[in-house]
Motif scaffolding. Structure first.
Motif, PDB file in Angstrom:
ATOM      1  N   ILE A  76       0.825  -1.212   0.000  1.00  0.00           N
ATOM      2  CA  ILE A  76       0.000   0.000   0.000  1.00  0.00           C
ATOM      3  C   ILE A  76       0.857   1.259   0.000  1.00  0.00           C
ATOM      4  CG2 ILE A  76      -0.243  -0.197   2.522  1.00  0.00           C
ATOM      5  CD1 ILE A  76      -2.813   1.378   2.296  1.00  0.00           C
ATOM      6  N   CYS A  77       1.920   1.287   0.824  1.00  0.00           N
ATOM      7  CA  CYS A  77       2.728   2.505   0.906  1.00  0.00           C
ATOM      8  C   CYS A  77       3.520   2.720  -0.380  1.00  0.00           C
ATOM      9  CB  CYS A  77       3.676   2.425   2.100  1.00  0.00           C
ATOM     10  SG  CYS A  77       4.345   4.033   2.587  1.00  0.00           S
ATOM     11  N   VAL A  78       4.018   1.625  -0.964  1.00  0.00           N
ATOM     12  CA  VAL A  78       4.767   1.742  -2.212  1.00  0.00           C
ATOM     13  C   VAL A  78       3.863   2.268  -3.314  1.00  0.00           C
ATOM     14  CG1 VAL A  78       6.020   0.469  -3.986  1.00  0.00           C
ATOM     15  CG2 VAL A  78       6.367  -0.090  -1.575  1.00  0.00           C
ATOM     16  N   VAL A  79       2.646   1.743  -3.392  1.00  0.00           N
ATOM     17  CA  VAL A  79       1.704   2.165  -4.431  1.00  0.00           C
ATOM     18  C   VAL A  79       1.305   3.628  -4.244  1.00  0.00           C
ATOM     19  CG1 VAL A  79      -0.615   1.824  -5.356  1.00  0.00           C
ATOM     20  CG2 VAL A  79       0.821  -0.148  -4.851  1.00  0.00           C
ATOM     21  N   LEU A  80       1.058   4.030  -3.006  1.00  0.00           N
ATOM     22  CA  LEU A  80       0.639   5.409  -2.744  1.00  0.00           C
ATOM     23  C   LEU A  80       1.757   6.407  -3.032  1.00  0.00           C
ATOM     24  CD1 LEU A  80      -1.411   5.096   0.582  1.00  0.00           C
ATOM     25  CD2 LEU A  80      -2.268   5.311  -1.759  1.00  0.00           C
ATOM     26  N   PRO A 153     -19.234  -3.748  16.420  1.00  0.00           N
ATOM     27  CA  PRO A 153     -19.147  -4.109  14.999  1.00  0.00           C
ATOM     28  C   PRO A 153     -19.358  -5.605  14.789  1.00  0.00           C
ATOM     29  CG  PRO A 153     -17.390  -2.616  15.592  1.00  0.00           C
ATOM     30  CD  PRO A 153     -18.053  -3.022  16.878  1.00  0.00           C
ATOM     31  N   GLY A 154     -20.096  -5.936  13.750  1.00  0.00           N
ATOM     32  CA  GLY A 154     -20.412  -7.338  13.477  1.00  0.00           C
ATOM     33  C   GLY A 154     -19.538  -7.912  12.390  1.00  0.00           C
ATOM     34  N   SER A 155     -20.148  -8.647  11.494  1.00  0.00           N
ATOM     35  CA  SER A 155     -19.414  -9.298  10.422  1.00  0.00           C
ATOM     36  C   SER A 155     -18.819  -8.253   9.479  1.00  0.00           C
ATOM     37  CB  SER A 155     -20.326 -10.238   9.635  1.00  0.00           C
ATOM     38  OG  SER A 155     -21.426  -9.523   9.101  1.00  0.00           O
ATOM     39  N   ALA A 156     -17.798  -8.667   8.762  1.00  0.00           N
ATOM     40  CA  ALA A 156     -17.097  -7.742   7.866  1.00  0.00           C
ATOM     41  C   ALA A 156     -18.040  -7.177   6.816  1.00  0.00           C
ATOM     42  CB  ALA A 156     -15.925  -8.457   7.183  1.00  0.00           C
ATOM     43  N   GLY A 157     -17.894  -5.890   6.564  1.00  0.00           N
ATOM     44  CA  GLY A 157     -18.683  -5.246   5.536  1.00  0.00           C
ATOM     45  C   GLY A 157     -18.065  -5.488   4.166  1.00  0.00           C
ATOM     46  N   VAL A 158     -18.617  -4.839   3.172  1.00  0.00           N
ATOM     47  CA  VAL A 158     -18.120  -4.985   1.804  1.00  0.00           C
ATOM     48  C   VAL A 158     -17.023  -3.953   1.562  1.00  0.00           C
ATOM     49  CG1 VAL A 158     -18.711  -4.904  -0.630  1.00  0.00           C
ATOM     50  CG2 VAL A 158     -20.359  -5.836   1.021  1.00  0.00           C
ATOM     51  N   ARG A 159     -15.854  -4.419   1.186  1.00  0.00           N
ATOM     52  CA  ARG A 159     -14.743  -3.503   0.921  1.00  0.00           C
ATOM     53  C   ARG A 159     -14.969  -2.802  -0.404  1.00  0.00           C
ATOM     54  NH1 ARG A 159      -9.171  -5.473   3.205  1.00  0.00           N
ATOM     55  NH2 ARG A 159      -9.813  -6.804   4.924  1.00  0.00           N
ATOM     56  N   SER A 160     -14.746  -1.502  -0.425  1.00  0.00           N
ATOM     57  CA  SER A 160     -14.871  -0.750  -1.668  1.00  0.00           C
ATOM     58  C   SER A 160     -13.704  -1.078  -2.580  1.00  0.00           C
ATOM     59  CB  SER A 160     -14.914   0.751  -1.367  1.00  0.00           C
ATOM     60  OG  SER A 160     -13.683   1.169  -0.801  1.00  0.00           O
ATOM     61  N   VAL A 161     -13.791  -0.659  -3.832  1.00  0.00           N
ATOM     62  CA  VAL A 161     -12.741  -0.949  -4.809  1.00  0.00           C
ATOM     63  C   VAL A 161     -11.375  -0.424  -4.362  1.00  0.00           C
ATOM     64  CG1 VAL A 161     -11.954  -0.546  -7.167  1.00  0.00           C
ATOM     65  CG2 VAL A 161     -14.357  -1.109  -6.730  1.00  0.00           C
ATOM     66  N   PRO A 162     -11.259   0.852  -3.896  1.00  0.00           N
ATOM     67  CA  PRO A 162      -9.933   1.337  -3.458  1.00  0.00           C
ATOM     68  C   PRO A 162      -9.347   0.504  -2.326  1.00  0.00           C
ATOM     69  CG  PRO A 162     -11.434   3.180  -3.755  1.00  0.00           C
ATOM     70  CD  PRO A 162     -12.261   1.933  -3.843  1.00  0.00           C
ATOM     71  N   LEU A 163     -10.178   0.077  -1.385  1.00  0.00           N
ATOM     72  CA  LEU A 163      -9.687  -0.714  -0.263  1.00  0.00           C
ATOM     73  C   LEU A 163      -9.204  -2.082  -0.727  1.00  0.00           C
ATOM     74  CD1 LEU A 163     -12.343   0.063   2.509  1.00  0.00           C
ATOM     75  CD2 LEU A 163     -10.140   1.166   2.118  1.00  0.00           C
ATOM     76  N   ARG A 164      -9.912  -2.666  -1.685  1.00  0.00           N
ATOM     77  CA  ARG A 164      -9.513  -3.981  -2.197  1.00  0.00           C
ATOM     78  C   ARG A 164      -8.246  -3.874  -3.037  1.00  0.00           C
ATOM     79  NH1 ARG A 164     -15.014  -4.563  -3.605  1.00  0.00           N
ATOM     80  NH2 ARG A 164     -14.465  -4.461  -5.816  1.00  0.00           N
ATOM     81  N   MET A 165      -8.189  -2.883  -3.907  1.00  0.00           N
ATOM     82  CA  MET A 165      -7.038  -2.758  -4.814  1.00  0.00           C
ATOM     83  C   MET A 165      -5.743  -2.504  -4.052  1.00  0.00           C
ATOM     84  SD  MET A 165      -8.550  -0.584  -8.034  1.00  0.00           S
ATOM     85  CE  MET A 165      -6.900  -0.510  -8.757  1.00  0.00           C
ATOM     86  N   LEU A 166      -5.804  -1.658  -3.034  1.00  0.00           N
ATOM     87  CA  LEU A 166      -4.604  -1.297  -2.290  1.00  0.00           C
ATOM     88  C   LEU A 166      -4.360  -2.202  -1.086  1.00  0.00           C
ATOM     89  CD1 LEU A 166      -4.983   2.586  -2.334  1.00  0.00           C
ATOM     90  CD2 LEU A 166      -3.435   1.190  -3.706  1.00  0.00           C
ATOM     91  N   ARG A 167      -5.292  -3.105  -0.832  1.00  0.00           N
ATOM     92  CA  ARG A 167      -5.172  -4.027   0.294  1.00  0.00           C
ATOM     93  C   ARG A 167      -4.948  -3.252   1.594  1.00  0.00           C
ATOM     94  NH1 ARG A 167      -1.218  -8.897  -1.169  1.00  0.00           N
ATOM     95  NH2 ARG A 167      -2.233  -9.695   0.715  1.00  0.00           N
ATOM     96  N   VAL A 168      -5.786  -2.244   1.808  1.00  0.00           N
ATOM     97  CA  VAL A 168      -5.690  -1.414   3.003  1.00  0.00           C
ATOM     98  C   VAL A 168      -6.002  -2.265   4.237  1.00  0.00           C
ATOM     99  CG1 VAL A 168      -6.652   0.572   4.215  1.00  0.00           C
ATOM    100  CG2 VAL A 168      -6.339   0.647   1.728  1.00  0.00           C
ATOM    101  N   PRO A 169      -5.147  -2.223   5.269  1.00  0.00           N
ATOM    102  CA  PRO A 169      -5.403  -3.008   6.481  1.00  0.00           C
ATOM    103  C   PRO A 169      -6.705  -2.580   7.158  1.00  0.00           C
ATOM    104  CG  PRO A 169      -3.147  -2.198   6.448  1.00  0.00           C
ATOM    105  CD  PRO A 169      -3.874  -1.487   5.350  1.00  0.00           C
ATOM    106  N   GLN A 266      -7.210  11.215   3.012  1.00  0.00           N
ATOM    107  CA  GLN A 266      -8.602  11.599   3.250  1.00  0.00           C
ATOM    108  C   GLN A 266      -9.542  10.666   2.506  1.00  0.00           C
ATOM    109  OE1 GLN A 266      -9.172  14.109   5.291  1.00  0.00           O
ATOM    110  NE2 GLN A 266     -11.238  14.856   4.958  1.00  0.00           N
ATOM    111  N   THR A 267      -9.193  10.358   1.270  1.00  0.00           N
ATOM    112  CA  THR A 267     -10.029   9.467   0.460  1.00  0.00           C
ATOM    113  C   THR A 267     -10.066   8.064   1.043  1.00  0.00           C
ATOM    114  OG1 THR A 267      -9.566  10.717  -1.551  1.00  0.00           O
ATOM    115  CG2 THR A 267     -10.339   8.457  -1.833  1.00  0.00           C
ATOM    116  N   LEU A 268      -8.896   7.527   1.394  1.00  0.00           N
ATOM    117  CA  LEU A 268      -8.852   6.174   1.937  1.00  0.00           C
ATOM    118  C   LEU A 268      -9.510   6.096   3.317  1.00  0.00           C
ATOM    119  CD1 LEU A 268      -5.264   5.023   0.899  1.00  0.00           C
ATOM    120  CD2 LEU A 268      -7.454   4.411  -0.137  1.00  0.00           C
TER     121      LEU A 268
END
Length: 283
Positions: A76-80, A153-169, A266-268
């Motif tokens: 993630i840091c390398v990509v950003l 918080p319950g079960s995992a929500g749906v990750r948005s495209v930016p979160l999935r692409m960058l594999r944000v923790p 801010q976006t992430l």
């Protein structure tokens, strides 16, 4: 020979800047993302040869990968950071190449400005305190929303495209529940090749009908590399037969320069806050 010697000296100075930035805890500053690429570009331009941009691209790529290993960064840091580092390195190289023509000496003027911009984060920081707010309108009553929130918080929500692409923790497990002052929630993050992902502990500091406020009491999560959590507020109100739920998070950005990493984080953060809210009050 003189150009080789000068290029070597500039290159060594760039390496020294890198080592000092890491040793003094300045690896999050613009010194690493702007200053170092400029210095390395100067060294590469001074080296004899016709493929300046090819050398810049190769060395920049290797540098990013080495930094990822040396600083224990993930993808993630390398990509950003990559777009900024490539742009600065190739931009500086182009300016230096143009300046070799007598009628284009003015092309050197932006170089000192870039080096001044590289000082951000080494002493002075610009707008490091940031906040995001996300809102959801759900088909639940106010009491039902309060009940869902109290369960944590319950079960995992749906990750948005930016979160999935960058594999944000994101938290893989949450322990704790309750909305009363003093109640604590612990967010556990998945580990990596470098060890545990750590955790973030929050505590309810204020509770009122339709509103709760949290503070962070402990943070060893992997995200502490890029930001410092400060506080969070969840508020909800009836909107017709539905309920509007709003989550606001205040944090301190750790990466500089602000004009680049400010909007990126801010976006992430907004995407991550939306994910968290969906785990508490599913739509």
């Amino acid at each position: 020979m003189a150009r080789w010697i000068l290029a070597g000296l500039v290159g060594l100075f760039g390496v020294a800047v890198f080592v000092l930035a890491v040793r003094d805890g300045r690896a999050d500053s613009a010194l690493l993302f702007i200053g170092l690429p400029v210095l390395m570009s100067i060294a590469l331009v001074l080296m004899p040869g016709r493929t300046t941009h090819g050398r810049v691209f190769t060395v920049t790529t290797v540098g990013l990968l080495l930094a990822a290993v040396a600083l224990h960064e993930g993808a993630i840091c390398v990509v950003l950071a990559a777009p900024l580092v490539y742009a600065v390195a190739h931009g500086a190289a182009a300016l230096l190449n143009w300046a070799e023509q007598p009628e284009k000496r003015y092309a050197l003027l932006p170089i000192p400005l870039l080096l001044v911009l590289a000082l951000e984060g080494t002493g002075v920081r610009l707008d490091p305190e940031q906040a995001v707010t996300v809102t959801r309108t759900v088909a639940l009553s106010r009491d039902e929303v309060a009940s869902r929130l109290a369960d944590g918080p319950g079960s995992a929500g749906v990750r948005s495209v930016p979160l999935r692409m960058l594999r944000v923790p994101l938290p893989e497990r949450v322990d704790g529940s309750g909305l009363a002052a003093g109640d604590r929630w612990m967010f556990h993050y998945p580990g990596s090749a470098h060890g545990s992902g750590g955790h973030t502990v929050t505590e309810v500091v204020a509770a009122a009908p339709g509103r709760i406020e949290f503070r962070v009491v402990e943070d060893s999560a992997i995200t502490a590399r890029w930001l410092v959590w400060r506080s969070a507020t969840v508020a909800w109100k009836a909107v017709g037969e539905r309920t509007e739920v709003r989550l606001s998070i205040v944090y301190t950005r750790r990466l500089d320069p602000s004009w680049y990493f400010g909007p990126v984080q801010q976006t992430l953060m907004r995407e991550g806050a939306g994910y968290l809210l969906d785990t508490m009050v599913p739509r």
